[in-house]
Design a protein around this motif. Sequence first.
Motif: not given
Length: 120
Positions: A34-57
């Motif tokens: 969960x710690x890596x998952x949350x950090x990975x999501x933070x990185x996605x939020x910071x760098x995704x630009x105008x794209x789309x992201x969906x995470x299921x866990x």
Amino acid sequence: MVLVLSAVPEGLRGHVTRWLMEVSTGVYVGNVSPRVRDRLWDIVEETMGGGRATMVFSARNEQGLAFRVLGDPWEPTDFEGLTLMMRPTASVGEEGGSRPGMSKFQRYRRARGQRPRSGD
């Protein structure tokens, strides 16, 4: 965990492959803490630009799953303890003051300021 990315920078996709395996274009799967998952999501939020992201866990709830969504009109919504993916609808004001499926008579009554009948 499943992460789906579309229209995101190549650098982000490269960073995600450090932790997850790409099984199809833009679809990443893996088992992380969960710690890596949350950090990975933070990185996605910071760098995704105008794209789309969906995470299921996996999660400790009735469904056994949790969702996170960015840049997509579909939103996770709690419905009596279940998480459903719902697309927001247009507001009543955008449709000329009436709901879809409303009869002409009901529109007339509302325009005149009359109280709606029971069940309306």
